[in-house]
Design a protein around this motif. Structure first.
Motif, PDB file in Angstrom:
ATOM      1  N   ASN A  90      18.187  72.565  42.515  1.00  0.00           N
ATOM      2  CA  ASN A  90      18.339  73.419  43.587  1.00  0.00           C
ATOM      3  C   ASN A  90      18.864  74.642  43.283  1.00  0.00           C
ATOM      4  O   ASN A  90      18.440  75.496  43.866  1.00  0.00           O
ATOM      5  CB  ASN A  90      19.286  72.455  44.824  1.00  0.00           C
ATOM      6  CG  ASN A  90      18.528  71.095  45.174  1.00  0.00           C
ATOM      7  OD1 ASN A  90      17.209  71.164  45.157  1.00  0.00           O
ATOM      8  ND2 ASN A  90      19.072  70.226  45.992  1.00  0.00           N
ATOM      9  N   MET A  91      19.937  74.794  42.432  1.00  0.00           N
ATOM     10  CA  MET A  91      20.328  76.158  42.210  1.00  0.00           C
ATOM     11  C   MET A  91      19.467  77.093  41.583  1.00  0.00           C
ATOM     12  O   MET A  91      19.140  78.095  41.859  1.00  0.00           O
ATOM     13  CB  MET A  91      21.321  75.752  41.281  1.00  0.00           C
ATOM     14  CG  MET A  91      22.774  75.344  42.149  1.00  0.00           C
ATOM     15  SD  MET A  91      23.583  76.503  43.271  1.00  0.00           S
ATOM     16  CE  MET A  91      24.460  77.619  42.566  1.00  0.00           C
ATOM     17  N   GLU A  92      18.429  76.314  40.440  1.00  0.00           N
ATOM     18  CA  GLU A  92      17.569  77.244  39.929  1.00  0.00           C
ATOM     19  C   GLU A  92      16.489  77.515  40.952  1.00  0.00           C
ATOM     20  O   GLU A  92      16.043  78.615  40.970  1.00  0.00           O
ATOM     21  CB  GLU A  92      17.106  76.140  38.996  1.00  0.00           C
ATOM     22  CG  GLU A  92      15.893  76.977  38.247  1.00  0.00           C
ATOM     23  CD  GLU A  92      15.130  75.973  37.031  1.00  0.00           C
ATOM     24  OE1 GLU A  92      14.480  76.714  36.244  1.00  0.00           O
ATOM     25  OE2 GLU A  92      15.388  74.648  37.264  1.00  0.00           O
ATOM     26  N   ALA A  93      16.230  76.424  41.763  1.00  0.00           N
ATOM     27  CA  ALA A  93      15.313  76.989  42.891  1.00  0.00           C
ATOM     28  C   ALA A  93      15.508  77.911  43.870  1.00  0.00           C
ATOM     29  O   ALA A  93      14.662  78.864  44.241  1.00  0.00           O
ATOM     30  CB  ALA A  93      14.986  75.623  43.762  1.00  0.00           C
ATOM     31  N   ALA A  94      16.767  78.124  44.210  1.00  0.00           N
ATOM     32  CA  ALA A  94      17.383  78.969  45.053  1.00  0.00           C
ATOM     33  C   ALA A  94      17.080  80.438  44.313  1.00  0.00           C
ATOM     34  O   ALA A  94      16.678  81.347  45.133  1.00  0.00           O
ATOM     35  CB  ALA A  94      19.070  78.839  45.337  1.00  0.00           C
ATOM     36  N   GLU A  95      17.522  80.289  43.210  1.00  0.00           N
ATOM     37  CA  GLU A  95      17.079  81.978  42.521  1.00  0.00           C
ATOM     38  C   GLU A  95      15.792  82.256  42.539  1.00  0.00           C
ATOM     39  O   GLU A  95      15.412  83.384  43.144  1.00  0.00           O
ATOM     40  CB  GLU A  95      17.556  81.568  41.150  1.00  0.00           C
ATOM     41  CG  GLU A  95      18.993  81.489  40.431  1.00  0.00           C
ATOM     42  CD  GLU A  95      19.934  82.397  40.441  1.00  0.00           C
ATOM     43  OE1 GLU A  95      19.353  83.728  40.166  1.00  0.00           O
ATOM     44  OE2 GLU A  95      21.103  82.264  40.523  1.00  0.00           O
ATOM     45  N   GLU A  96      14.926  81.131  42.416  1.00  0.00           N
ATOM     46  CA  GLU A  96      13.222  81.709  42.273  1.00  0.00           C
ATOM     47  C   GLU A  96      12.870  82.037  43.773  1.00  0.00           C
ATOM     48  O   GLU A  96      12.292  82.730  44.022  1.00  0.00           O
ATOM     49  CB  GLU A  96      12.573  80.471  41.823  1.00  0.00           C
ATOM     50  CG  GLU A  96      11.083  80.995  41.356  1.00  0.00           C
ATOM     51  CD  GLU A  96      10.831  81.838  40.534  1.00  0.00           C
ATOM     52  OE1 GLU A  96       9.742  82.373  40.311  1.00  0.00           O
ATOM     53  OE2 GLU A  96      11.715  82.541  39.839  1.00  0.00           O
ATOM     54  N   ILE A  97      13.447  81.257  44.654  1.00  0.00           N
ATOM     55  CA  ILE A  97      12.878  81.145  46.031  1.00  0.00           C
ATOM     56  C   ILE A  97      13.144  82.795  46.381  1.00  0.00           C
ATOM     57  O   ILE A  97      12.507  83.396  47.346  1.00  0.00           O
ATOM     58  CB  ILE A  97      13.747  80.210  47.001  1.00  0.00           C
ATOM     59  CG1 ILE A  97      12.872  78.993  46.632  1.00  0.00           C
ATOM     60  CG2 ILE A  97      13.457  80.566  48.214  1.00  0.00           C
ATOM     61  CD1 ILE A  97      13.704  77.793  47.198  1.00  0.00           C
ATOM     62  N   ALA A  98      14.702  83.127  46.200  1.00  0.00           N
ATOM     63  CA  ALA A  98      14.873  84.412  46.779  1.00  0.00           C
ATOM     64  C   ALA A  98      14.305  85.571  46.318  1.00  0.00           C
ATOM     65  O   ALA A  98      13.743  86.511  46.696  1.00  0.00           O
ATOM     66  CB  ALA A  98      16.564  84.727  46.491  1.00  0.00           C
ATOM     67  N   ARG A  99      13.809  85.144  45.005  1.00  0.00           N
ATOM     68  CA  ARG A  99      12.941  86.288  44.143  1.00  0.00           C
ATOM     69  C   ARG A  99      11.497  86.205  44.899  1.00  0.00           C
ATOM     70  O   ARG A  99      11.014  87.301  45.037  1.00  0.00           O
ATOM     71  CB  ARG A  99      12.866  85.981  42.740  1.00  0.00           C
ATOM     72  CG  ARG A  99      12.098  86.920  41.795  1.00  0.00           C
ATOM     73  CD  ARG A  99      11.848  86.377  40.318  1.00  0.00           C
ATOM     74  NE  ARG A  99      11.034  85.610  40.131  1.00  0.00           N
ATOM     75  CZ  ARG A  99       9.593  85.920  40.072  1.00  0.00           C
ATOM     76  NH1 ARG A  99       9.341  87.208  39.999  1.00  0.00           N
ATOM     77  NH2 ARG A  99       8.791  84.957  39.816  1.00  0.00           N
ATOM     78  N   LEU A 100      10.887  85.236  44.918  1.00  0.00           N
ATOM     79  CA  LEU A 100       9.569  85.107  45.481  1.00  0.00           C
ATOM     80  C   LEU A 100       9.466  85.450  46.975  1.00  0.00           C
ATOM     81  O   LEU A 100       8.482  86.101  47.412  1.00  0.00           O
ATOM     82  CB  LEU A 100       9.204  83.776  45.217  1.00  0.00           C
ATOM     83  CG  LEU A 100       8.794  83.266  43.796  1.00  0.00           C
ATOM     84  CD1 LEU A 100       8.463  81.750  43.895  1.00  0.00           C
ATOM     85  CD2 LEU A 100       7.596  84.186  43.315  1.00  0.00           C
TER      86      LEU A 100
END
Length: 189
Positions: A90-100
């Motif tokens: 989820n922490m990794e996903a949060a980073e990518e979601i913010a970027r996308l």
């Protein structure tokens, strides 16, 4: 004409960078977007399923009303502790979601189905990290918080048609449930 448009946009959005703008002339070299592998990067960034470095993935569905993002562990199994695996994914996903969200210029209501975490501290840290990342976004974002169903709800100001709408058109054969890549008109593919 494209240079003049780019110069006008830079002048408006980032005047300090105007001196960095140059006209690219291939002169025997590959086209600019091909020499920097822009097309494969765009295809990856605008895909429905986005693979994360850990092997986990995001499934991104955009509708007229809202954007829904589902986080899955995929091939990532992490440690033997399922809670820790969910937290790290989820922490990794949060980073990518913010970027996308920025890259796709997604706006409106966004619902994120993170992997369930039982530890309230972990849920708080994922929420805090996403808020921290979204504060860097030039477009106004508001993280509403966790719903009763355990989904994370946020809004991002809708400024114009999202980037995917400018790169893809609805498929006539399936009446809009699919998308056809229309390309980047200024890129000269």
């Amino acid at each position: 004409r494209a240079l003049a448009e780019a110069r006008a946009m830079i002048k408006e959005k980032a005047p300090a960078m105007e001196s960095m703008l140059r006209l690219y002339s291939p002169a025997g070299r590959a086209a600019l977007f091909e020499s920097h592998a822009v097309y494969p990067q765009l295809e990856k960034a605008f895909a429905r399923r986005i693979r994360l470095a850990s092997g986990a993935d995001l499934v991104w569905d955009q509708t007229e009303a809202l954007t829904v993002i589902d986080v899955n562990t995929g091939k990532y199994t992490g440690s033997t502790d399922l809670e820790e695996t969910a937290f790290h994914t989820n922490m990794e996903a949060a980073e990518e979601i913010a970027r996308l969200l920025r890259l796709r210029d997604a706006g409106g209501i966004v619902i994120i189905d993170f992997i369930d975490m039982t530890d309230a501290l972990h849920r708080g840290r994922v929420l805090e990290r996403l808020e921290q990342l979204l504060r860097k976004d030039r477009t106004k974002c508001h993280v509403v918080g966790w719903t009763k169903l355990g989904l994370l709800e946020l809004t991002r100001k809708k400024m114009r048609e999202n980037a995917a709408g400018r790169l893809y058109e609805p498929c006539a054969a399936c009446r809009g449930s699919g998308r056809i890549y229309t390309g980047l008109p200024a890129a000269g593919r």
